[in-house]
Design an enzyme around this catalytic site. Structure first.
Site, mmCIF file in Angstrom:
data_model
loop_
_atom_site.group_PDB
_atom_site.id
_atom_site.type_symbol
_atom_site.label_atom_id
_atom_site.label_comp_id
_atom_site.label_asym_id
_atom_site.label_seq_id
_atom_site.Cartn_x
_atom_site.Cartn_y
_atom_site.Cartn_z
ATOM 1 N N LYS A 173 1.028 -1.328 0.143
ATOM 2 C CA LYS A 173 -0.130 0.057 0.105
ATOM 3 C C LYS A 173 0.859 1.314 -0.025
ATOM 4 O O LYS A 173 1.915 1.261 0.795
ATOM 5 C CB LYS A 173 -0.846 0.219 0.984
ATOM 6 C CG LYS A 173 -2.030 -1.132 1.199
ATOM 7 C CD LYS A 173 -2.607 -0.930 2.497
ATOM 8 C CE LYS A 173 -3.614 -2.219 2.781
ATOM 9 N NZ LYS A 173 -4.073 -2.313 4.107
ATOM 10 N N TYR A 187 -5.178 5.311 -0.836
ATOM 11 C CA TYR A 187 -4.261 4.233 -1.037
ATOM 12 C C TYR A 187 -4.216 3.465 -2.102
ATOM 13 O O TYR A 187 -5.191 2.869 -2.643
ATOM 14 C CB TYR A 187 -3.890 3.619 0.373
ATOM 15 C CG TYR A 187 -4.967 3.228 1.176
ATOM 16 C CD1 TYR A 187 -5.588 1.699 1.062
ATOM 17 C CD2 TYR A 187 -5.835 4.070 1.838
ATOM 18 C CE1 TYR A 187 -6.292 1.187 2.032
ATOM 19 C CE2 TYR A 187 -6.928 3.436 2.506
ATOM 20 C CZ TYR A 187 -7.098 2.038 2.471
ATOM 21 O OH TYR A 187 -8.369 1.707 3.262
ATOM 22 N N ASP A 197 -12.958 -3.595 13.828
ATOM 23 C CA ASP A 197 -11.822 -3.209 14.413
ATOM 24 C C ASP A 197 -11.758 -3.483 16.002
ATOM 25 O O ASP A 197 -10.687 -3.709 16.721
ATOM 26 C CB ASP A 197 -11.338 -1.944 14.274
ATOM 27 C CG ASP A 197 -10.763 -1.560 12.923
ATOM 28 O OD1 ASP A 197 -10.526 -2.867 12.050
ATOM 29 O OD2 ASP A 197 -10.752 -0.455 12.241
#
Length: 149
Positions: A28, A88, A125
């Site tokens: 990335k 990204y 997350d």
């Protein structure tokens, strides 16, 4: 192969720490195009002398800096102000079956936020395994983690 664009409205939104497992790993190249973020890469390559170590830097639209995150590193960022946009470039497309992560608070990253603050987190997350629980599918390739200059 793929360009990603992320928008986070509140300050102190934390995204990560994410990666894609082999054989769909992703390099990335990360850039903040609006606002400011603290961007982090964590070495998760099994057998690496720098396993579990991290580097972090501020990326902003103003400073124009970018961070390259190679395959075998987990990536995450914390928004330092409201309304941040991050882009990204990834070396492979998204593969949900290869999506993985580790908990943002299990590595010892010095996130730049007040000590009693809990960042905004996605449901994904909130449930990632800790680094100690993580069984890495990434092998060390001989390249050590390099400090940022």
């Amino acid at each position: 192969m793929q360009d990603n664009h992320s928008y986070s409205a509140p300050a102190l939104t934390l995204r990560g720490l994410h990666f894609q497992t082999p054989d769909r790993g992703q390099d990335k190249l990360v850039r903040c195009i609006r606002g400011r973020i603290y961007d982090v890469a964590v070495d998760v390559r099994r057998g690496s002398p720098t396993y579990g170590q991290w580097v972090g830097t501020e990326l902003s639209a103003e400073n124009g800096n970018q961070l390259f995150v190679p395959i075998g590193f987990a990536h995450g960022f914390l928004t330092l102000e409201p309304d941040c946009e991050v882009t990204y470039k990834c070396s492979d497309t998204y593969a949900p079956q290869n999506d993985g992560g580790i908990r943002w608070d299990s590595v010892g990253i010095d996130w730049p936020m007040p000590g009693d603050t809990t960042p905004e987190l996605s449901d994904k997350d909130k449930v990632q395994p800790t680094l100690a629980e993580f069984d890495s599918p990434f092998a060390y390739d001989g390249r050590p983690l390099a400090p940022l200059s």
